[in-house]
Design an enzyme around this catalytic site. Structure first.
Site, mmCIF file in Angstrom:
data_model
loop_
_atom_site.group_PDB
_atom_site.id
_atom_site.type_symbol
_atom_site.label_atom_id
_atom_site.label_comp_id
_atom_site.label_asym_id
_atom_site.label_seq_id
_atom_site.Cartn_x
_atom_site.Cartn_y
_atom_site.Cartn_z
ATOM 1 N N SER A 86 0.831 -1.217 0.000
ATOM 2 C CA SER A 86 0.000 0.000 0.000
ATOM 3 C C SER A 86 0.855 1.253 0.000
ATOM 4 O O SER A 86 0.353 2.353 0.177
ATOM 5 C CB SER A 86 -0.923 0.003 1.225
ATOM 6 O OG SER A 86 -0.150 -0.119 2.407
ATOM 7 N N ASN A 102 -1.651 -2.612 13.402
ATOM 8 C CA ASN A 102 -3.101 -2.404 13.425
ATOM 9 C C ASN A 102 -3.493 -1.151 14.201
ATOM 10 O O ASN A 102 -4.321 -0.355 13.744
ATOM 11 C CB ASN A 102 -3.802 -3.630 14.013
ATOM 12 C CG ASN A 102 -3.588 -4.869 13.166
ATOM 13 O OD1 ASN A 102 -3.018 -4.783 12.079
ATOM 14 N ND2 ASN A 102 -4.020 -6.016 13.665
ATOM 15 N N THR A 120 -38.603 27.591 -8.131
ATOM 16 C CA THR A 120 -38.853 26.251 -7.598
ATOM 17 C C THR A 120 -39.215 25.425 -8.832
ATOM 18 O O THR A 120 -39.856 25.964 -9.755
ATOM 19 C CB THR A 120 -40.004 26.215 -6.565
ATOM 20 O OG1 THR A 120 -41.205 26.597 -7.222
ATOM 21 C CG2 THR A 120 -39.758 27.156 -5.390
ATOM 22 N N HIS A 121 -38.796 24.193 -8.862
ATOM 23 C CA HIS A 121 -38.961 23.337 -10.062
ATOM 24 C C HIS A 121 -38.333 23.973 -11.295
ATOM 25 O O HIS A 121 -38.757 23.708 -12.413
ATOM 26 C CB HIS A 121 -40.439 23.057 -10.362
ATOM 27 C CG HIS A 121 -41.230 22.624 -9.178
ATOM 28 N ND1 HIS A 121 -41.470 21.312 -8.866
ATOM 29 C CD2 HIS A 121 -41.823 23.350 -8.205
ATOM 30 C CE1 HIS A 121 -42.182 21.240 -7.754
ATOM 31 N NE2 HIS A 121 -42.413 22.468 -7.330
ATOM 32 N N SER A 149 -13.637 26.603 -27.318
ATOM 33 C CA SER A 149 -13.864 25.340 -28.012
ATOM 34 C C SER A 149 -12.798 25.162 -29.087
ATOM 35 O O SER A 149 -12.339 26.130 -29.687
ATOM 36 C CB SER A 149 -15.246 25.363 -28.661
ATOM 37 O OG SER A 149 -15.290 24.473 -29.748
ATOM 38 N N LYS A 202 -17.389 29.984 -28.743
ATOM 39 C CA LYS A 202 -17.729 29.412 -27.445
ATOM 40 C C LYS A 202 -16.904 29.968 -26.286
ATOM 41 O O LYS A 202 -15.737 30.241 -26.403
ATOM 42 C CB LYS A 202 -17.531 27.888 -27.459
ATOM 43 C CG LYS A 202 -18.498 27.127 -28.312
ATOM 44 C CD LYS A 202 -19.938 27.222 -27.855
ATOM 45 C CE LYS A 202 -20.218 26.479 -26.592
ATOM 46 N NZ LYS A 202 -20.157 25.034 -26.763
ATOM 47 N N ASN A 258 -16.833 28.416 -22.490
ATOM 48 C CA ASN A 258 -17.444 27.324 -21.731
ATOM 49 C C ASN A 258 -17.148 27.394 -20.230
ATOM 50 O O ASN A 258 -16.069 27.809 -19.825
ATOM 51 C CB ASN A 258 -16.958 25.980 -22.272
ATOM 52 C CG ASN A 258 -17.461 25.719 -23.677
ATOM 53 O OD1 ASN A 258 -18.539 26.181 -24.045
ATOM 54 N ND2 ASN A 258 -16.675 25.012 -24.461
ATOM 55 N N GLU A 276 -18.319 23.014 -14.302
ATOM 56 C CA GLU A 276 -18.755 21.668 -14.711
ATOM 57 C C GLU A 276 -17.915 20.590 -14.018
ATOM 58 O O GLU A 276 -18.428 19.549 -13.611
ATOM 59 C CB GLU A 276 -18.635 21.507 -16.226
ATOM 60 C CG GLU A 276 -19.654 22.303 -17.011
ATOM 61 C CD GLU A 276 -19.337 22.261 -18.491
ATOM 62 O OE1 GLU A 276 -20.013 21.537 -19.224
ATOM 63 O OE2 GLU A 276 -18.389 22.953 -18.926
ATOM 64 N N TYR A 301 -9.167 -6.714 12.967
ATOM 65 C CA TYR A 301 -8.536 -6.198 11.746
ATOM 66 C C TYR A 301 -8.572 -7.232 10.624
ATOM 67 O O TYR A 301 -8.372 -8.425 10.834
ATOM 68 C CB TYR A 301 -7.074 -5.799 12.026
ATOM 69 C CG TYR A 301 -6.371 -5.335 10.770
ATOM 70 C CD1 TYR A 301 -6.519 -4.021 10.333
ATOM 71 C CD2 TYR A 301 -5.611 -6.207 9.997
ATOM 72 C CE1 TYR A 301 -5.919 -3.588 9.154
ATOM 73 C CE2 TYR A 301 -5.002 -5.782 8.816
ATOM 74 C CZ TYR A 301 -5.162 -4.480 8.402
ATOM 75 O OH TYR A 301 -4.570 -4.053 7.242
ATOM 76 N N GLN A 360 -7.089 -2.086 4.506
ATOM 77 C CA GLN A 360 -6.022 -1.279 3.915
ATOM 78 C C GLN A 360 -6.562 -0.393 2.784
ATOM 79 O O GLN A 360 -6.010 0.655 2.490
ATOM 80 C CB GLN A 360 -4.933 -2.219 3.375
ATOM 81 C CG GLN A 360 -3.806 -1.525 2.668
ATOM 82 C CD GLN A 360 -2.656 -2.481 2.384
ATOM 83 O OE1 GLN A 360 -1.923 -2.830 3.279
ATOM 84 N NE2 GLN A 360 -2.535 -2.910 1.145
ATOM 85 N N LYS A 368 -7.697 3.828 2.908
ATOM 86 C CA LYS A 368 -6.949 5.070 2.694
ATOM 87 C C LYS A 368 -7.173 5.640 1.303
ATOM 88 O O LYS A 368 -7.277 6.851 1.138
ATOM 89 C CB LYS A 368 -5.456 4.834 2.956
ATOM 90 C CG LYS A 368 -5.184 4.759 4.447
ATOM 91 C CD LYS A 368 -3.832 4.200 4.772
ATOM 92 C CE LYS A 368 -3.768 2.704 4.567
ATOM 93 N NZ LYS A 368 -4.649 1.938 5.494
HETATM 94 N N1 ARG Z 1 -0.965 -1.488 5.531
HETATM 95 C C1 ARG Z 1 -1.875 -1.980 6.530
HETATM 96 C C2 ARG Z 1 -3.202 -1.215 6.447
HETATM 97 O O1 ARG Z 1 -3.196 -0.131 5.961
HETATM 98 C C3 ARG Z 1 -1.324 -1.770 7.878
HETATM 99 C C4 ARG Z 1 -1.811 -2.735 8.862
HETATM 100 C C5 ARG Z 1 -1.316 -4.090 8.514
HETATM 101 N N2 ARG Z 1 -1.620 -5.050 9.533
HETATM 102 C C6 ARG Z 1 -1.518 -6.364 9.311
HETATM 103 N N3 ARG Z 1 -1.790 -7.119 10.296
HETATM 104 N N4 ARG Z 1 -1.238 -6.846 8.128
HETATM 105 O O2 ARG Z 1 -4.229 -1.683 6.855
#
Ligand code: ARG
Length: 460
Positions: free
Chosen positions: A22, A109, A154-155, A276, A282, A284, A289, A316, A321, A324
């Site tokens: 990751s 964790n 409205t509408h 454009s 144009k 735009n 948008e 966990y 993972q 994020k």
């Molecule tokens: N990269 C992992 C995550 O973002 C970190 C935690 C990993 N823990 C494990 N027991 N493999 O979740």
């Protein structure tokens, strides 16, 4: 080489490592990871779990690693599983054996759960700052348009005339609630999971409250299983972003409409519009948008993370993972959109005179006629019907309300007097509003005073 090598006969397959790493996403957390580790080390030293000399060496090395990352000396190598492993391995490379003490009484964790919370706290602050700047620019524009009258819809059908400042103030209110939601969310974000370890806590005598205090968290997440296994605050923050994006998209949509030739109410500065490649005439509204379009990313992140978490058994699981990616995507998109919307509004001119004449005698004043009859003791429903007849007559004769002869009014209801014609200007319609929070010039000025008085919106 992984930290658990001794248990395995072979290293993780290269493709499997690439698939599961990751680092490209969570490298974003390096500052928080180092801050969290430092607090953890200080706690371990205080509790005499590790000697203070070693503790100090780790603390110094962690700061050096931060610098190495900031200067690009330490690269985010995909062969490392995540940012936590990268920093820990770099630490042992630098200071040897002593670096191996860092992970005492901790698991990745609780570490990752902490990092994300520290990150969210920082980002909430940034989002709130952007909201304030956005409200400020809206207030500035409102101040320039406290006398500008536009049709309220409205509408998307003309409803009643309103003051343009009132319309902009509505957005300030929406973003105020967004601000409040973030403040509320931060109360739950600022709880420390550190010391929950992998799932069950630790047999070492740690002081969870101490490390939490060092990190300026307001409390700790007590239950160690819960501390490492939920991502509800991440979901909450993303959902706050989703609501904000929904608000931004409504304004973006209005800007697009107002910029059309049909509305001709707003005009973007050339520096905030595009042309454009084919049609030379144009101009735009691409920026608005795109704000409207980017909502999809944030809604996607919300559904994405809700889905990751659905039905996951405690505690966990590696699925988590993926959180994020969604969290960063939602926050970054929302910040970008807020920030560009500030500039966009700043670079938009609204045409004060656009609707001035058009609204006089317009059907959007029909409700004023109804109120007129109600004030003459005609029950509302009946008054509504009478004015409905007036409108139908106008449509038949292709006339505006103020062009219909008085005799015709009289034929429809005896209660009409000549003074109705005073009602039939947009300006008088606005002035005649009496209720709190209405579009009357007086009430709008009151709302603007309220916002100006709140020093949150002042310039200093
Ligand atoms: N990269 C992992 C995550 O973002 C970190 C935690 C990993 N823990 C494990 N027991 N493999 O979740």
């Amino acid at each position: 080489m992984a930290v658990w090598d001794s248990r395995f006969k072979k290293p993780l397959d290269k493709k499997a490592l690439k698939f599961s790493s990751s680092i490209q996403v969570d490298s974003n957390l390096f500052n928080e990871d180092i801050d969290g580790s430092k607090a953890h080390v200080k706690m371990l030293v205080k509790q005499k779990i590790i000697p203070s000399r070693e503790g100090n060496t780790i603390l110094k090395a962690l700061e050096q690693i931060r610098k190495e990352i900031l200067t690009g000396k330490l690269k985010f190598d995909w062969k490392k599983e995540d940012i936590h492993s990268l920093i820990e391995e770099r630490l042992t490379d630098k200071i040897g054996e002593c670096g191996k003490m860092l992970h005492t009484a901790r698991s990745r964790n609780d570490q990752v759960a902490l990092d994300e919370r520290l990150y969210m706290r920082k980002e909430i602050f940034q989002l709130q700052k952007l909201i304030r700047s956005f409200q400020k620019v809206l207030l500035k524009k409102a101040d320039m348009h406290k006398d500008t009258i536009i049709p309220g819809y409205t509408h998307l059908q003309r409803a009643q005339p309103i003051v343009f400042a009132h319309h902009l103030l509505a957005y300030i209110e929406m973003f105020e609630r967004d601000y409040e939601r973030l403040s509320d969310c931060s109360k739950r974000v600022e709880r420390s999971p550190l010391g929950a370890a992998a799932i069950a806590g630790t047999s070492l005598i740690i002081d969870r409250a101490f490390s939490a205090k060092l990190l300026y968290m307001n409390s700790i997440l007590e239950n160690s299983i819960d501390a490492v296994s939920d991502r509800d605050v991440q979901i909450e923050l993303i959902s706050n972003c989703a609501v904000m994006m929904m608000h931004l998209s409504r304004l973006a949509e209005e800007l697009v409409l107002w910029n059309s030739q049909e509305f001709s109410f707003a005009q973007f500065d050339d520096s905030f519009a595009t042309g454009s490649s084919l049609m030379p005439q144009k101009k735009n509204p691409d920026i608005a948008e795109l704000v409207r379009g980017k909502v999809g990313r944030v809604y996607g992140s919300l559904i994405g993370l809700l889905t990751v978490m659905k039905a996951l058994p405690l505690a966990y699981n590696r699925d988590m993972q993926e959180d994020k990616f969604h969290l960063f995507e939602a926050i970054n998109t929302t910040k970008d959109c807020l920030s560009i919307s500030i500039d966009l509004i700043n670079h938009t001119t609204f045409n004060k005179k656009r609707f001035e004449k058009e609204l006089n005698g317009d059907f959007s004043l029909a409700t004023d006629l109804v109120d007129y009859l109600v004030k003459k003791q005609i029950p509302f429903r009946k008054a509504h019907q009478i004015v409905g007849r007036v409108v139908a007559t106008c449509i038949r004769q292709n006339k505006k309300l103020n062009e219909l002869p008085f005799d015709t009014y009289k034929k429809i209801s005896k209660k009409f007097e000549r003074d109705i014609f005073n009602l039939l200007t947009a300006e008088n319609s606005i002035k005649n509003k009496k209720s709190l929070g209405s579009t009357s010039f007086k009430e709008v000025a009151k709302q603007m005073r309220k916002w100006r008085k709140r020093n949150i919106l002042s310039d200093n």
